[in-house]
Design an enzyme around this catalytic site. Structure first.
Site, PDB file in Angstrom:
ATOM      1  N   SER A  28       0.816  -1.215   0.000  1.00  0.00           N
ATOM      2  CA  SER A  28       0.000   0.000   0.000  1.00  0.00           C
ATOM      3  C   SER A  28       0.850   1.267   0.000  1.00  0.00           C
ATOM      4  O   SER A  28       1.818   1.380   0.761  1.00  0.00           O
ATOM      5  CB  SER A  28      -0.917   0.014   1.225  1.00  0.00           C
ATOM      6  OG  SER A  28      -1.610   1.254   1.283  1.00  0.00           O
ATOM      7  N   LYS A  79     -13.630  -3.018   3.862  1.00  0.00           N
ATOM      8  CA  LYS A  79     -14.441  -1.798   3.861  1.00  0.00           C
ATOM      9  C   LYS A  79     -15.874  -2.028   4.343  1.00  0.00           C
ATOM     10  O   LYS A  79     -16.435  -1.207   5.052  1.00  0.00           O
ATOM     11  CB  LYS A  79     -14.447  -1.175   2.456  1.00  0.00           C
ATOM     12  CG  LYS A  79     -13.082  -0.616   2.052  1.00  0.00           C
ATOM     13  CD  LYS A  79     -13.120   0.070   0.687  1.00  0.00           C
ATOM     14  CE  LYS A  79     -11.755   0.623   0.329  1.00  0.00           C
ATOM     15  NZ  LYS A  79     -11.759   1.391  -0.935  1.00  0.00           N
ATOM     16  N   ASN A 100     -13.766   3.720   4.075  1.00  0.00           N
ATOM     17  CA  ASN A 100     -12.323   3.693   3.789  1.00  0.00           C
ATOM     18  C   ASN A 100     -11.546   4.581   4.755  1.00  0.00           C
ATOM     19  O   ASN A 100     -10.333   4.710   4.622  1.00  0.00           O
ATOM     20  CB  ASN A 100     -12.030   4.098   2.336  1.00  0.00           C
ATOM     21  CG  ASN A 100     -12.008   5.604   2.142  1.00  0.00           C
ATOM     22  OD1 ASN A 100     -12.698   6.335   2.862  1.00  0.00           O
ATOM     23  ND2 ASN A 100     -11.242   6.072   1.182  1.00  0.00           N
ATOM     24  N   ASP A 115     -13.492   7.881  -1.229  1.00  0.00           N
ATOM     25  CA  ASP A 115     -13.050   7.421  -2.560  1.00  0.00           C
ATOM     26  C   ASP A 115     -13.658   8.254  -3.696  1.00  0.00           C
ATOM     27  O   ASP A 115     -12.942   8.728  -4.583  1.00  0.00           O
ATOM     28  CB  ASP A 115     -13.414   5.948  -2.755  1.00  0.00           C
ATOM     29  CG  ASP A 115     -12.471   5.006  -2.014  1.00  0.00           C
ATOM     30  OD1 ASP A 115     -11.308   5.381  -1.793  1.00  0.00           O
ATOM     31  OD2 ASP A 115     -12.911   3.899  -1.656  1.00  0.00           O
ATOM     32  N   GLY A 142     -18.387  -2.486  -8.921  1.00  0.00           N
ATOM     33  CA  GLY A 142     -17.756  -2.905  -7.679  1.00  0.00           C
ATOM     34  C   GLY A 142     -17.607  -1.725  -6.731  1.00  0.00           C
ATOM     35  O   GLY A 142     -18.224  -0.669  -6.920  1.00  0.00           O
ATOM     36  N   ARG A 165     -20.699  -5.812 -16.634  1.00  0.00           N
ATOM     37  CA  ARG A 165     -20.783  -7.177 -17.145  1.00  0.00           C
ATOM     38  C   ARG A 165     -21.952  -7.925 -16.525  1.00  0.00           C
ATOM     39  O   ARG A 165     -22.687  -8.620 -17.215  1.00  0.00           O
ATOM     40  CB  ARG A 165     -19.438  -7.851 -16.793  1.00  0.00           C
ATOM     41  CG  ARG A 165     -19.205  -9.216 -17.289  1.00  0.00           C
ATOM     42  CD  ARG A 165     -17.792  -9.656 -16.941  1.00  0.00           C
ATOM     43  NE  ARG A 165     -17.538  -9.729 -15.495  1.00  0.00           N
ATOM     44  CZ  ARG A 165     -16.414 -10.163 -14.951  1.00  0.00           C
ATOM     45  NH1 ARG A 165     -15.414 -10.521 -15.734  1.00  0.00           N
ATOM     46  NH2 ARG A 165     -16.263 -10.209 -13.650  1.00  0.00           N
ATOM     47  N   THR A 166     -22.155  -7.782 -15.222  1.00  0.00           N
ATOM     48  CA  THR A 166     -23.238  -8.460 -14.519  1.00  0.00           C
ATOM     49  C   THR A 166     -24.373  -7.457 -14.288  1.00  0.00           C
ATOM     50  O   THR A 166     -24.246  -6.522 -13.486  1.00  0.00           O
ATOM     51  CB  THR A 166     -22.736  -9.017 -13.168  1.00  0.00           C
ATOM     52  OG1 THR A 166     -21.581  -9.821 -13.417  1.00  0.00           O
ATOM     53  CG2 THR A 166     -23.798  -9.851 -12.479  1.00  0.00           C
ATOM     54  N   LEU A 229      -9.345   3.967 -13.659  1.00  0.00           N
ATOM     55  CA  LEU A 229      -8.961   4.022 -12.246  1.00  0.00           C
ATOM     56  C   LEU A 229      -7.689   3.244 -11.949  1.00  0.00           C
ATOM     57  O   LEU A 229      -7.087   3.411 -10.890  1.00  0.00           O
ATOM     58  CB  LEU A 229     -10.104   3.525 -11.353  1.00  0.00           C
ATOM     59  CG  LEU A 229     -11.385   4.361 -11.375  1.00  0.00           C
ATOM     60  CD1 LEU A 229     -12.335   3.894 -10.274  1.00  0.00           C
ATOM     61  CD2 LEU A 229     -11.092   5.847 -11.212  1.00  0.00           C
TER      62      LEU A 229
HETATM   63  P1  NAP Z   1     -14.384  -4.987  -7.464  1.00  0.00           P
HETATM   64  O1  NAP Z   1     -15.218  -4.521  -6.335  1.00  0.00           O
HETATM   65  O2  NAP Z   1     -13.840  -6.365  -7.455  1.00  0.00           O
HETATM   66  O3  NAP Z   1     -15.244  -4.773  -8.825  1.00  0.00           O
HETATM   67  C1  NAP Z   1     -14.691  -5.142 -10.064  1.00  0.00           C
HETATM   68  C2  NAP Z   1     -15.623  -4.674 -11.182  1.00  0.00           C
HETATM   69  O4  NAP Z   1     -14.953  -4.904 -12.421  1.00  0.00           O
HETATM   70  C3  NAP Z   1     -16.936  -5.414 -11.253  1.00  0.00           C
HETATM   71  O5  NAP Z   1     -17.919  -4.522 -11.699  1.00  0.00           O
HETATM   72  C4  NAP Z   1     -16.655  -6.505 -12.284  1.00  0.00           C
HETATM   73  O6  NAP Z   1     -17.810  -6.920 -12.988  1.00  0.00           O
HETATM   74  C5  NAP Z   1     -15.756  -5.768 -13.230  1.00  0.00           C
HETATM   75  N1  NAP Z   1     -14.848  -6.641 -13.974  1.00  0.00           N
HETATM   76  C6  NAP Z   1     -13.842  -7.393 -13.483  1.00  0.00           C
HETATM   77  N2  NAP Z   1     -13.180  -8.006 -14.476  1.00  0.00           N
HETATM   78  C7  NAP Z   1     -13.792  -7.635 -15.628  1.00  0.00           C
HETATM   79  C8  NAP Z   1     -13.580  -7.934 -16.991  1.00  0.00           C
HETATM   80  N3  NAP Z   1     -12.588  -8.750 -17.381  1.00  0.00           N
HETATM   81  N4  NAP Z   1     -14.396  -7.390 -17.910  1.00  0.00           N
HETATM   82  C9  NAP Z   1     -15.397  -6.586 -17.532  1.00  0.00           C
HETATM   83  N5  NAP Z   1     -15.655  -6.250 -16.246  1.00  0.00           N
HETATM   84  C10 NAP Z   1     -14.853  -6.776 -15.316  1.00  0.00           C
HETATM   85  O7  NAP Z   1     -13.111  -4.031  -7.645  1.00  0.00           O
HETATM   86  P2  NAP Z   1     -12.951  -2.467  -7.269  1.00  0.00           P
HETATM   87  O8  NAP Z   1     -12.377  -2.346  -5.917  1.00  0.00           O
HETATM   88  O9  NAP Z   1     -14.227  -1.777  -7.579  1.00  0.00           O
HETATM   89  O10 NAP Z   1     -11.801  -2.024  -8.295  1.00  0.00           O
HETATM   90  C11 NAP Z   1     -12.092  -1.869  -9.668  1.00  0.00           C
HETATM   91  C12 NAP Z   1     -10.879  -1.254 -10.385  1.00  0.00           C
HETATM   92  O11 NAP Z   1     -10.611   0.043  -9.848  1.00  0.00           O
HETATM   93  C13 NAP Z   1      -9.603  -2.075 -10.192  1.00  0.00           C
HETATM   94  O12 NAP Z   1      -8.915  -2.101 -11.416  1.00  0.00           O
HETATM   95  C14 NAP Z   1      -8.826  -1.305  -9.150  1.00  0.00           C
HETATM   96  O13 NAP Z   1      -7.437  -1.434  -9.337  1.00  0.00           O
HETATM   97  C15 NAP Z   1      -9.270   0.134  -9.403  1.00  0.00           C
HETATM   98  N6  NAP Z   1      -9.256   0.954  -8.192  1.00  0.00           N
HETATM   99  C16 NAP Z   1      -8.530   2.100  -8.185  1.00  0.00           C
HETATM  100  C17 NAP Z   1      -8.532   2.904  -7.059  1.00  0.00           C
HETATM  101  C18 NAP Z   1      -7.728   4.176  -7.041  1.00  0.00           C
HETATM  102  O14 NAP Z   1      -7.542   4.793  -5.980  1.00  0.00           O
HETATM  103  N7  NAP Z   1      -7.255   4.623  -8.171  1.00  0.00           N
HETATM  104  C19 NAP Z   1      -9.287   2.550  -5.932  1.00  0.00           C
HETATM  105  C20 NAP Z   1     -10.020   1.372  -5.972  1.00  0.00           C
HETATM  106  C21 NAP Z   1      -9.999   0.564  -7.120  1.00  0.00           C
HETATM  107  P3  NAP Z   1     -18.871  -7.979 -12.386  1.00  0.00           P
HETATM  108  O15 NAP Z   1     -19.748  -7.202 -11.460  1.00  0.00           O
HETATM  109  O16 NAP Z   1     -19.559  -8.474 -13.586  1.00  0.00           O
HETATM  110  O17 NAP Z   1     -18.031  -9.020 -11.666  1.00  0.00           O
END
Ligand code: NAP
Length: 291
Positions: A28, A79, A100, A115, A142, A165-166, A229
């Site tokens: 982190s 979280k 968070n 966030d 997500g 996707r879902t 992101l």
């Molecule tokens: P999460 O809760 O696991 O949600 C993931 C989301 O991505 C879900 O909507 C999922 O769809 C979708 N997904 C996963 N793989 C996919 C694929 N191959 N094709 C299409 N959709 C896909 O994750 P999260 O915490 O929200 O994080 C999401 C992204 O944001 C990650 O890449 C993470 O690194 C980034 N992020 C960045 C920050 C920042 O501070 N910059 C903070 C948090 C997260 P389903 O619902 O269909 O499973």
């Protein structure tokens, strides 16, 4: 001076301790961001990582409270559990069911979520983006997407379209924007001012095989702000393709920095030194360092 070049005050028994709890947590960047802020502000505070196993969030909170920890940053997978374990939540955290940031208010532990506000603060700083009246599309449903959708609705966006996707998860995210939220599809993208990818799909396929882009880059172009992101790598293949189409682009580093800046402000009451925080992580991320 620390190994990453940031100044640090000498620690003592009087030093106030905050930390990021997550699993895993060693990667982190949050302590680096927080400590850069404390050093710049001249505060005798320190931020560390707390590796808390899944299912142990409530126990960790009780221990932190007993130890007089001054505040907590919370990351995956805790979280939601922390939202259920604090004394109360802010409206933002309550609506998301995810915390968070834990703030100590004279022994009352308040859960907040910075966030979504962090991303909007970052886009204001980098692009002067005003969400008021904007048409926005968010890919994903997500935790990150939900925070962004809710923040856009709160900030007065004219429309917040969620594509996921879902499908059932898309509906659950879209309602967080209130009356301006709806489920849509990628065909909505050309009419949008802001397109945010909150999935890992922008990374593409390292084998070179065709990938299912979050939004086909042919639907993106000039006049749009396109955000991925992800910040490892700093420019995902999808973001590069959007830039090639003439869109302005941003990665997720700004969201990371500004959600931490808001945590600093919640904990200390001081204005966060955002430039110093950026400087503390920008080099590391550009070099492919820890996240
Ligand atoms: P999460 O809760 O696991 O949600 C993931 C989301 O991505 C879900 O909507 C999922 O769809 C979708 N997904 C996963 N793989 C996919 C694929 N191959 N094709 C299409 N959709 C896909 O994750 P999260 O915490 O929200 O994080 C999401 C992204 O944001 C990650 O890449 C993470 O690194 C980034 N992020 C960045 C920050 C920042 O501070 N910059 C903070 C948090 C997260 P389903 O619902 O269909 O499973």
């Amino acid at each position: 001076m620390t190994t990453d070049g940031t100044a640090r005050l000498e620690l003592s028994a009087a030093t106030r301790v905050v930390g990021v709890m997550g699993h895993p947590v060693a990667h982190s960047l949050s302590p680096r961001l927080h400590n850069a802020a404390f050093a710049q502000l001249g505060l005798d505070w320190v931020s560390v990582g707390f590796a808390v196993a899944p299912g142990r969030a409530a126990a960790a909170l009780a221990g932190a409270r007993a130890l007089g920890i001054a505040g907590l940053s919370v990351t995956m997978p805790h979280k939601e559990d922390v939202a259920a374990s604090v004394d109360s939540c802010t409206p933002a955290a309550s609506r998301l069911g995810a915390v968070n940031c834990v703030i100590d208010r004279d022994g009352w532990w308040l859960g907040d979520n910075t966030d979504g506000a962090g991303l909007l603060a970052a886009l204001d700083r980098s692009d002067g983006f005003d969400p008021g009246g904007a048409r926005c599309l968010v890919v994903g449903a997500g935790g990150a997407a939900r925070a962004v959708v809710a923040a856009l609705g709160d900030a007065g966006a004219a429309e917040v379209v969620v594509v996921n996707r879902t499908a059932v998860r898309a509906e659950g995210a879209a309602v967080l924007a209130g009356p301006v939220g709806r489920v849509g599809d990628v065909g909505d993208a050309p009419g949008c001012d802001l397109v945010v990818n909150a999935t890992p799909a922008g990374m593409g396929d390292v084998t070179g095989a065709p990938v299912a882009w979050p939004v086909d880059p042919s639907l993106l172009g000039p006049g749009q702000l396109v955000v991925d992101l992800v910040y490892h790598p700093p420019v995902t293949p999808w973001l590069a393709a959007a830039a090639d189409r003439g869109a302005r682009t941003a990665n997720g580093l700004g969201m990371l920095v500004h959600q931490a800046a808001l945590q600093i402000e919640r904990w200390t009451g001081a204005e966060a030194p955002v430039e110093a925080m950026w400087a503390a992580v920008a080099t590391s991320v550009a070099a492919g360092g820890p996240s």
